[in-house]
Design a protein around this motif. Structure first.
Motif, PDB file in Angstrom:
ATOM      1  N   MET A   1     -37.220  49.134  16.873  1.00 13.97           N
ATOM      2  CA  MET A   1     -35.892  48.663  17.294  1.00 13.97           C
ATOM      3  C   MET A   1     -35.768  47.462  16.696  1.00 13.97           C
ATOM      4  O   MET A   1     -36.622  46.563  16.743  1.00 13.97           O
ATOM      5  N   VAL A   2     -34.432  46.894  16.059  1.00 13.46           N
ATOM      6  CA  VAL A   2     -34.198  45.796  15.397  1.00 13.46           C
ATOM      7  C   VAL A   2     -33.662  44.951  16.194  1.00 13.46           C
ATOM      8  O   VAL A   2     -32.350  45.137  17.136  1.00 13.46           O
ATOM      9  N   ASP A   3     -34.231  43.588  16.471  1.00 13.13           N
ATOM     10  CA  ASP A   3     -33.650  42.467  17.555  1.00 13.13           C
ATOM     11  C   ASP A   3     -32.567  42.060  16.972  1.00 13.13           C
ATOM     12  O   ASP A   3     -32.275  41.620  15.453  1.00 13.13           O
ATOM     13  N   THR A   4     -31.422  41.997  17.783  1.00  9.31           N
ATOM     14  CA  THR A   4     -30.284  41.553  17.513  1.00  9.31           C
ATOM     15  C   THR A   4     -30.121  40.113  17.027  1.00  9.31           C
ATOM     16  O   THR A   4     -29.130  39.886  16.081  1.00  9.31           O
ATOM     17  N   GLU A   5     -31.119  39.295  17.279  1.00  5.32           N
ATOM     18  CA  GLU A   5     -31.246  37.843  17.004  1.00  5.32           C
ATOM     19  C   GLU A   5     -31.723  37.857  15.551  1.00  5.32           C
ATOM     20  O   GLU A   5     -31.780  36.609  14.942  1.00  5.32           O
ATOM     21  N   LYS A   6     -32.266  38.714  14.932  1.00  2.00           N
ATOM     22  CA  LYS A   6     -32.761  38.505  13.651  1.00  2.00           C
ATOM     23  C   LYS A   6     -31.781  39.342  12.648  1.00  2.00           C
ATOM     24  O   LYS A   6     -31.021  39.918  12.925  1.00  2.00           O
ATOM     25  N   ARG A   7     -32.076  38.744  11.198  1.00  2.00           N
ATOM     26  CA  ARG A   7     -31.388  39.331  10.190  1.00  2.00           C
ATOM     27  C   ARG A   7     -31.811  40.378   9.622  1.00  2.00           C
ATOM     28  O   ARG A   7     -32.984  40.777   9.701  1.00  2.00           O
ATOM     29  N   VAL A   8     -30.855  41.189   9.014  1.00  2.00           N
ATOM     30  CA  VAL A   8     -31.152  42.453   8.450  1.00  2.00           C
ATOM     31  C   VAL A   8     -30.620  42.552   6.955  1.00  2.00           C
ATOM     32  O   VAL A   8     -29.379  42.366   7.258  1.00  2.00           O
ATOM     33  N   ILE A   9     -31.531  42.796   6.196  1.00  2.00           N
ATOM     34  CA  ILE A   9     -30.848  43.062   4.829  1.00  2.00           C
ATOM     35  C   ILE A   9     -30.964  44.719   4.458  1.00  2.00           C
ATOM     36  O   ILE A   9     -31.923  45.452   4.741  1.00  2.00           O
ATOM     37  N   ILE A  10     -29.675  45.217   4.281  1.00  2.00           N
ATOM     38  CA  ILE A  10     -29.776  46.759   4.134  1.00  2.00           C
ATOM     39  C   ILE A  10     -29.437  46.918   2.544  1.00  2.00           C
ATOM     40  O   ILE A  10     -28.454  46.418   2.102  1.00  2.00           O
ATOM     41  N   THR A  11     -30.271  47.570   2.002  1.00  2.00           N
ATOM     42  CA  THR A  11     -29.948  48.192   0.580  1.00  2.00           C
ATOM     43  C   THR A  11     -30.212  49.460   0.198  1.00  2.00           C
ATOM     44  O   THR A  11     -30.541  50.178   1.002  1.00  2.00           O
ATOM     45  N   ALA A  12     -29.289  49.977  -0.665  1.00  2.00           N
ATOM     46  CA  ALA A  12     -29.467  51.392  -1.336  1.00  2.00           C
ATOM     47  C   ALA A  12     -29.655  51.359  -2.805  1.00  2.00           C
ATOM     48  O   ALA A  12     -29.384  50.285  -3.414  1.00  2.00           O
ATOM     49  N   ALA A  13     -30.581  52.260  -3.216  1.00  2.00           N
ATOM     50  CA  ALA A  13     -30.867  52.166  -4.395  1.00  2.00           C
ATOM     51  C   ALA A  13     -30.064  52.077  -5.691  1.00  2.00           C
ATOM     52  O   ALA A  13     -28.872  52.485  -5.296  1.00  2.00           O
ATOM     53  N   ALA A  43     -23.875  48.026  16.706  1.00  2.00           N
ATOM     54  CA  ALA A  43     -25.113  47.426  17.365  1.00  2.00           C
ATOM     55  C   ALA A  43     -25.084  45.823  17.634  1.00  2.00           C
ATOM     56  O   ALA A  43     -25.815  45.152  18.645  1.00  2.00           O
ATOM     57  N   GLY A  44     -24.243  45.125  16.955  1.00  2.00           N
ATOM     58  CA  GLY A  44     -24.007  43.955  17.104  1.00  2.00           C
ATOM     59  C   GLY A  44     -25.282  42.921  16.157  1.00  2.00           C
ATOM     60  O   GLY A  44     -25.519  41.851  16.577  1.00  2.00           O
ATOM     61  N   TYR A  45     -25.895  43.600  15.082  1.00  2.29           N
ATOM     62  CA  TYR A  45     -26.827  43.040  14.544  1.00  2.29           C
ATOM     63  C   TYR A  45     -26.195  42.157  13.411  1.00  2.29           C
ATOM     64  O   TYR A  45     -25.200  42.169  12.915  1.00  2.29           O
ATOM     65  N   ASP A  46     -26.952  40.940  12.811  1.00  2.00           N
ATOM     66  CA  ASP A  46     -26.733  40.202  11.826  1.00  2.00           C
ATOM     67  C   ASP A  46     -27.168  40.641  10.423  1.00  2.00           C
ATOM     68  O   ASP A  46     -28.168  40.424  10.104  1.00  2.00           O
ATOM     69  N   SER A  47     -26.376  41.492  10.126  1.00  6.62           N
ATOM     70  CA  SER A  47     -26.741  42.435   8.914  1.00  6.62           C
ATOM     71  C   SER A  47     -25.888  42.307   7.520  1.00  6.62           C
ATOM     72  O   SER A  47     -24.681  41.950   7.893  1.00  6.62           O
ATOM     73  N   ILE A  48     -26.487  42.453   6.473  1.00  3.37           N
ATOM     74  CA  ILE A  48     -25.743  42.478   5.303  1.00  3.37           C
ATOM     75  C   ILE A  48     -25.922  43.733   4.478  1.00  3.37           C
ATOM     76  O   ILE A  48     -27.181  44.070   4.700  1.00  3.37           O
ATOM     77  N   PHE A  49     -25.263  44.139   3.633  1.00  2.00           N
ATOM     78  CA  PHE A  49     -25.479  45.613   2.995  1.00  2.00           C
ATOM     79  C   PHE A  49     -25.175  45.212   1.415  1.00  2.00           C
ATOM     80  O   PHE A  49     -24.056  44.832   1.196  1.00  2.00           O
ATOM     81  N   ILE A  50     -26.303  45.156   0.673  1.00  2.00           N
ATOM     82  CA  ILE A  50     -26.210  44.698  -0.864  1.00  2.00           C
ATOM     83  C   ILE A  50     -26.460  45.931  -1.697  1.00  2.00           C
ATOM     84  O   ILE A  50     -27.557  46.620  -1.291  1.00  2.00           O
ATOM     85  N   CYS A  51     -25.607  46.174  -2.433  1.00  2.00           N
ATOM     86  CA  CYS A  51     -25.711  47.204  -3.582  1.00  2.00           C
ATOM     87  C   CYS A  51     -25.254  46.684  -4.758  1.00  2.00           C
ATOM     88  O   CYS A  51     -24.435  45.647  -4.773  1.00  2.00           O
ATOM     89  N   PRO A 514     -14.995  48.338  16.361  1.00  2.00           N
ATOM     90  CA  PRO A 514     -15.643  48.946  17.224  1.00  2.00           C
ATOM     91  C   PRO A 514     -17.065  48.163  17.407  1.00  2.00           C
ATOM     92  O   PRO A 514     -17.794  47.917  16.710  1.00  2.00           O
ATOM     93  N   ARG A 515     -17.426  48.103  18.921  1.00  2.00           N
ATOM     94  CA  ARG A 515     -18.720  47.883  19.115  1.00  2.00           C
ATOM     95  C   ARG A 515     -19.325  48.740  20.326  1.00  2.00           C
ATOM     96  O   ARG A 515     -18.641  49.144  20.895  1.00  2.00           O
ATOM     97  N   LEU A 516     -20.710  49.103  20.397  1.00  2.00           N
ATOM     98  CA  LEU A 516     -21.128  49.839  21.374  1.00  2.00           C
ATOM     99  C   LEU A 516     -20.781  49.355  22.606  1.00  2.00           C
ATOM    100  O   LEU A 516     -20.662  50.357  23.849  1.00  2.00           O
ATOM    101  N   SER A 517     -20.494  47.985  22.917  1.00  2.00           N
ATOM    102  CA  SER A 517     -20.350  47.245  24.161  1.00  2.00           C
ATOM    103  C   SER A 517     -19.156  47.857  24.519  1.00  2.00           C
ATOM    104  O   SER A 517     -18.607  47.465  25.822  1.00  2.00           O
ATOM    105  N   ASP A 518     -18.140  48.260  23.741  1.00  2.00           N
ATOM    106  CA  ASP A 518     -16.967  48.882  24.286  1.00  2.00           C
ATOM    107  C   ASP A 518     -16.665  49.870  25.052  1.00  2.00           C
ATOM    108  O   ASP A 518     -15.820  50.103  25.831  1.00  2.00           O
TER     109      ASP A 518
END
Length: 553
Positions: A1-13, A43-51, A514-518
């Motif tokens: 489970m990813v903590d919503t307070e932590k930052r997430v970097i998502i990448t694709a090849a 889910a409300g994560y602090d995330s970025i998607f880099i490609c 949209p958010r899951l909280s909705d």
């Protein structure tokens, strides 16, 4: 489970900017990365998607030569085309950049200089294949032959696509030039630079053992196999002109090997995105989640961590590496060449992006190769998207409109909604485990519950075109309460997979982001004007267009 307070970097090849990717390339890394990124926002994560586009290497140099343009001009042109087609497919990158950028050059030089200073760069004399016909050294990808491990004809000098073994050109049996296809090959001595993966093996092994529990099985198993064999120094420079020049005296006539600057490109592209990049890439609480096809495993599980560990610059190491198997197309023409085969551009000419995103994720090759056929695509669109989801949404909203009831008056059927709540929790659990194909099936199961509610309760017996029949108001409110809640729930949960259809549904509920909280909020009044289909069956014209790409057509 990813903590919503932590930052997430998502990448694709990074897609190679030689041609538009085909659907197999798309579902192998970029689509699941985008789907997970959209879920992370739900889910409300602090995330970025880099490609971004991988722009260096011999194939681009050769293609540019054939077209009579400079490699940069060609690579930038294809980069724009790839970016445009991915955006048309609903991909919502935080930033989509390219590896041939000033920022990536700075990142490559910074990391190379640190590796050199730390003693992890070796000067190596190697024997490189030289084509006496083309009068040029051949990079690993442009010398081909028979694989010494499995006997596959057409293995490249860097890797066999059949068995997956990393190779050196000298290992190939009966080698020939991949450009002119002649066998007038001479192996000449040249001096290059290599990263000392053998010196870094203890640290890489420790890293792998600590993280492999969160990797896909194929990534973990393949990596352990290679580590057991023992890592060797891997060259990071090449005798060619297209790429970043090596900033070391005596090597300025060489460039960095494309695999080296491509993996560092995740950082360089992030630098182009924002001044905030360092908060993510050097944040102690950041989790780096990387998606790729299985042919990219070795570069991301050993070489990439080795680069980061050896540089000792404080960059985060991959937390999760998820490698997809192949989407095959035995009965179809899948081609990366533009205009030939069912590539991404041709696909969008036939059906909208939602249809492809949904169907491809429904078939996603998460644990084994999966064959894609026109018949499967038609079944998913007609029977699931249109039949189970689209028809349900339209019937329920039409019933609500005809009833004359307000959404705020409706009462949810607790028994049915308990089942839906269980599936919703499973949906989130599947996403957290990166089992997105399974998460999509939870969504379809929720649609099944909704359709069963309709067929078993027969709401049309209570609600006609003139409203609710006298004495049936309480029962109608209860039935519609559960059904309308399921419509909203499907709209929210469908957003990662089919964002356009999701938006059509959610705008009626006044939801734009949209958010899951909705899902926990009470129903508000709905806009029920101009009800139309969320999905449609494929038309005869579309079916005829699809037939063009079948091998026997």
């Amino acid at each position: 489970m990813v903590d919503t307070e932590k930052r997430v970097i998502i990448t694709a090849a990074l897609p190679y900017s030689e041609a538009i990717p085909h659907l197999g390339n798309f579902v192998g890394s970029i689509l699941p990365a985008d789907v997970f990124y959209k879920y992370s926002k739900l889910a409300g994560y602090d995330s970025i998607f880099i490609c971004g586009s991988d722009q260096h290497g011999t194939p681009i140099e050769i293609r540019a030569l054939k077209e009579g343009v400079e490699p940069k001009e060609f690579a930038d042109k294809v980069h724009k085309e790839i970016k445009h087609i991915l955006e048309r497919f609903g991909c919502s990158f935080t930033y989509y950049g390219k590896t041939d950028s000033d920022s990536n050059k700075r990142a490559v030089y910074e990391i190379f200089n640190a590796l050199y200073k730390n003693g992890f760069i070796n000067k190596v004399d190697s024997v490189m294949p030289y084509c006496n016909i083309d009068k040029r050294f051949l990079t690993d990808r442009y010398i081909e032959g028979v694989c010494p491990y499995c006997g596959f004809e057409g293995a490249r000098g860097d890797q066999c696509d059949n068995c997956g073994h990393l190779l050196n050109p000298s290992e190939l049996i009966r080698p020939y030039c991949g450009l002119c296809h002649n066998n007038e090959i001479e192996f000449k001595k040249t001096t290059n630079l290599a990263i000392a993966l053998d010196k870094l093996q203890p640290e890489i092994l420790e890293f792998v053992k600590g993280r492999m529990g969160s990797w896909s099985k194929n990534a973990a198993n393949k990596t352990i196999s290679y580590l057991e064999q023992g890592l060797e120094a891997r060259e990071i420079t090449r005798d060619m002109k297209w790429g970043f020049e090596v900033p070391l005296e005596g090597y300025k006539d060489k460039v960095f090997y494309v695999w080296f600057d491509a993996v560092i490109g995740y950082i360089g592209i992030s630098m182009d995105w924002s001044d905030q990049w360092e908060q993510y890439w050097k944040g102690k609480d950041t989790k780096l989640i990387q998606f790729m096809g299985k042919d990219n495993i070795e570069f991301h599980t050993m070489m990439w961590p080795g680069i980061l560990i050896g540089s000792d610059l404080g960059y985060v190491l991959p937390h999760t590496i998820y490698a997809y198997e192949y989407l095959t197309a035995k009965g179809l023409k899948f081609s990366k060449s533009r205009g030939v085969g069912l590539n991404m551009g041709n696909a969008l000419e036939i059906a909208g992006s939602d249809y492809w995103r949904f169907a491809l994720m429904y078939l996603a090759p998460e644990s084994s190769d999966t064959d894609f056929t026109i018949a499967l695509f038609v079944d998913i669109v007609n029977k699931i998207m249109n039949g189970k989801i689209g028809n349900y949404v339209h019937r329920v909203l039409t019933l609500l409109k005809n009833s004359g009831l307000k959404a705020s008056e409706l009462v949810e059927d607790e028994k049915s909604m308990d089942k839906v709540a269980v599936l919703t929790r499973k949906y989130a659990e599947d996403f957290e485990a990166l089992k997105m194909r399974e998460a999509l099936r939870e969504l379809v199961a929720i649609a099944d519950i909704g359709n069963e509610m309709i067929s078993s309760s027969k709401p049309w017996e209570l609600i006609g075109k003139d409203g609710v029949k006298q004495g049936s108001e309480g029962r109608a409110k209860e039935l519609l309460g559960g059904m309308v809640s399921i419509v909203r729930r499907m709209g929210v949960l469908m957003w990662p997979f089919a964002p356009d259809a999701s938006s059509k549904i959610l705008k009626r509920f006044g939801i734009s982001e949209p958010r899951l909280s909705d899902l926990e909020k009470p129903l508000k009044e709905l806009n029920l004007e101009g009800l139309g289909p969320v999905f449609s069956k494929l038309s005869d014209k579309q079916l005829k267009e699809l037939e063009r790409f079948e091998e026997d057509s």
